[in-house]
Design a protein around this motif. Structure first.
Motif, PDB file in Angstrom:
ATOM      1  N   LEU A  47      -3.395 -65.952 -41.795  1.00  0.00           N
ATOM      2  CA  LEU A  47      -3.577 -65.212 -40.535  1.00  0.00           C
ATOM      3  C   LEU A  47      -3.309 -66.131 -39.348  1.00  0.00           C
ATOM      4  O   LEU A  47      -2.615 -65.750 -38.401  1.00  0.00           O
ATOM      5  CB  LEU A  47      -4.993 -64.646 -40.428  1.00  0.00           C
ATOM      6  N   ILE A  48      -3.854 -67.326 -39.403  1.00  0.00           N
ATOM      7  CA  ILE A  48      -3.640 -68.284 -38.315  1.00  0.00           C
ATOM      8  C   ILE A  48      -2.164 -68.628 -38.204  1.00  0.00           C
ATOM      9  O   ILE A  48      -1.624 -68.757 -37.099  1.00  0.00           O
ATOM     10  CB  ILE A  48      -4.515 -69.532 -38.519  1.00  0.00           C
ATOM     11  N   GLY A  49      -1.482 -68.737 -39.337  1.00  0.00           N
ATOM     12  CA  GLY A  49      -0.050 -69.040 -39.337  1.00  0.00           C
ATOM     13  C   GLY A  49       0.795 -67.971 -38.673  1.00  0.00           C
ATOM     14  O   GLY A  49       1.950 -68.216 -38.314  1.00  0.00           O
ATOM     15  N   VAL A  70      -3.853 -76.083 -39.785  1.00  0.00           N
ATOM     16  CA  VAL A  70      -5.207 -75.848 -40.295  1.00  0.00           C
ATOM     17  C   VAL A  70      -5.215 -76.188 -41.783  1.00  0.00           C
ATOM     18  O   VAL A  70      -4.155 -76.295 -42.395  1.00  0.00           O
ATOM     19  CB  VAL A  70      -5.660 -74.382 -40.067  1.00  0.00           C
ATOM     20  N   PRO A  71      -6.381 -76.351 -42.391  1.00  0.00           N
ATOM     21  CA  PRO A  71      -6.411 -76.571 -43.838  1.00  0.00           C
ATOM     22  C   PRO A  71      -5.653 -75.455 -44.558  1.00  0.00           C
ATOM     23  O   PRO A  71      -5.690 -74.296 -44.145  1.00  0.00           O
ATOM     24  CB  PRO A  71      -7.908 -76.542 -44.164  1.00  0.00           C
ATOM     25  N   LEU A 103      -9.991 -71.472 -32.681  1.00  0.00           N
ATOM     26  CA  LEU A 103      -8.718 -71.744 -32.017  1.00  0.00           C
ATOM     27  C   LEU A 103      -8.920 -71.517 -30.529  1.00  0.00           C
ATOM     28  O   LEU A 103      -9.420 -70.473 -30.119  1.00  0.00           O
ATOM     29  CB  LEU A 103      -7.618 -70.816 -32.538  1.00  0.00           C
ATOM     30  N   GLU A 104      -8.542 -72.500 -29.739  1.00  0.00           N
ATOM     31  CA  GLU A 104      -8.626 -72.417 -28.278  1.00  0.00           C
ATOM     32  C   GLU A 104      -7.212 -72.341 -27.731  1.00  0.00           C
ATOM     33  O   GLU A 104      -6.330 -73.090 -28.175  1.00  0.00           O
ATOM     34  CB  GLU A 104      -9.298 -73.668 -27.696  1.00  0.00           C
ATOM     35  N   SER A 105      -7.020 -71.462 -26.775  1.00  0.00           N
ATOM     36  CA  SER A 105      -5.726 -71.388 -26.112  1.00  0.00           C
ATOM     37  C   SER A 105      -5.437 -72.732 -25.462  1.00  0.00           C
ATOM     38  O   SER A 105      -6.274 -73.287 -24.751  1.00  0.00           O
ATOM     39  CB  SER A 105      -5.754 -70.279 -25.061  1.00  0.00           C
ATOM     40  N   ALA A 106      -4.259 -73.270 -25.726  1.00  0.00           N
ATOM     41  CA  ALA A 106      -3.872 -74.583 -25.198  1.00  0.00           C
ATOM     42  C   ALA A 106      -2.422 -74.512 -24.737  1.00  0.00           C
ATOM     43  O   ALA A 106      -1.504 -74.827 -25.493  1.00  0.00           O
ATOM     44  CB  ALA A 106      -4.051 -75.662 -26.263  1.00  0.00           C
ATOM     45  N   PHE A 124      -7.241 -76.527 -32.622  1.00  0.00           N
ATOM     46  CA  PHE A 124      -8.059 -76.119 -33.763  1.00  0.00           C
ATOM     47  C   PHE A 124      -9.267 -77.026 -33.886  1.00  0.00           C
ATOM     48  O   PHE A 124      -9.162 -78.250 -33.763  1.00  0.00           O
ATOM     49  CB  PHE A 124      -7.216 -76.199 -35.045  1.00  0.00           C
ATOM     50  N   SER A 125     -10.428 -76.423 -34.131  1.00  0.00           N
ATOM     51  CA  SER A 125     -11.639 -77.183 -34.436  1.00  0.00           C
ATOM     52  C   SER A 125     -12.479 -76.382 -35.422  1.00  0.00           C
ATOM     53  O   SER A 125     -12.206 -75.199 -35.679  1.00  0.00           O
ATOM     54  CB  SER A 125     -12.441 -77.491 -33.167  1.00  0.00           C
ATOM     55  N   GLN A 126     -13.489 -77.035 -35.970  1.00  0.00           N
ATOM     56  CA  GLN A 126     -14.389 -76.390 -36.916  1.00  0.00           C
ATOM     57  C   GLN A 126     -15.824 -76.564 -36.440  1.00  0.00           C
ATOM     58  O   GLN A 126     -16.182 -77.626 -35.930  1.00  0.00           O
ATOM     59  CB  GLN A 126     -14.233 -77.006 -38.307  1.00  0.00           C
ATOM     60  N   LEU A 127     -16.621 -75.524 -36.607  1.00  0.00           N
ATOM     61  CA  LEU A 127     -18.025 -75.552 -36.221  1.00  0.00           C
ATOM     62  C   LEU A 127     -18.869 -75.149 -37.421  1.00  0.00           C
ATOM     63  O   LEU A 127     -18.801 -73.998 -37.873  1.00  0.00           O
ATOM     64  CB  LEU A 127     -18.277 -74.585 -35.055  1.00  0.00           C
TER      65      LEU A 127
END
Length: 184
Positions: free
Chosen positions: A133-135, A143-144, A158-161, A167-170
């Motif tokens: 989906l991210i792709g 992403v992994p 995912l943050e608009s940049a 990409f980050s993980q929480l």
């Protein structure tokens, strides 16, 4: 218009030998529903994504929630059940758009609709499909390549940049046994 943040979570715990049978919201046996631990996570996620701290609320509270729907090719209700407590809470306290119109394999149509939303979007889906989906996003971040079978406890953000996304993980850290380790 496009969201400034898109968050992805896997549906909560499903029935297995270690988590027990699946049960629906009425407590009846249903293998297409969450396990008891999954229902516990779903309840905890409502507060996770609607925190009392104003700054965290702005970062985590979605204005739009997408969950994989149930249909002939996939009868699972787990994605919808995972966000049901959150959507109910948000409907009591604010406006939220909720959609379970897309089946798990309708990724292209889903992501097309995600990209016309504003604000913060939350997507709850099957773990095997999340990386693809991210792709589908324009200028998608790396992403992994796979979401591990045993991990139900992470949020991918995912943050608009500019023209792309960061990409980050929480870690959720909501239930005993949840891990703070990133998915690699």
């Amino acid at each position: 218009m496009a969201p400034h943040r898109i968050m992805f979570i896997r549906h909560a715990e499903k029935p297995t030998a270690s988590t027990g049978a699946g049960i629906d919201e009425m407590g009846k046996s249903d293998e297409e529903s969450l396990a008891v631990r999954g229902w516990q996570r779903a309840g905890a996620l409502a507060q996770f994504f609607r925190p009392t701290d104003e700054r965290r609320r702005e970062q985590l509270t979605p204005s739009c929630v997408f969950a994989a729907g149930s249909g002939p090719s996939s009868k699972s209700k787990r994605s919808m059940q995972t966000v049901a407590p959150l959507v109910a809470l948000l409907k009591e306290t604010s406006r939220v758009k909720y959609s379970s119109n897309y089946l798990k394999d309708d990724g292209e149509a889903l992501m097309k609709d995600v990209l016309v939303e504003a604000g913060v979007v939350l997507i709850t889906w099957e773990h095997k499909i999340l990386p693809s989906l991210i792709g589908m996003l324009p200028n998608a971040p790396k992403v992994p390549s796979a979401w591990p079978e045993h991990r139900f406890d992470m949020v991918w953000i995912l943050e608009s940049a500019g023209a792309g996304w960061s990409f980050s993980q929480l870690p959720q850290l909501l239930l005993a046994g949840d891990s703070a380790e990133s998915i690699i």
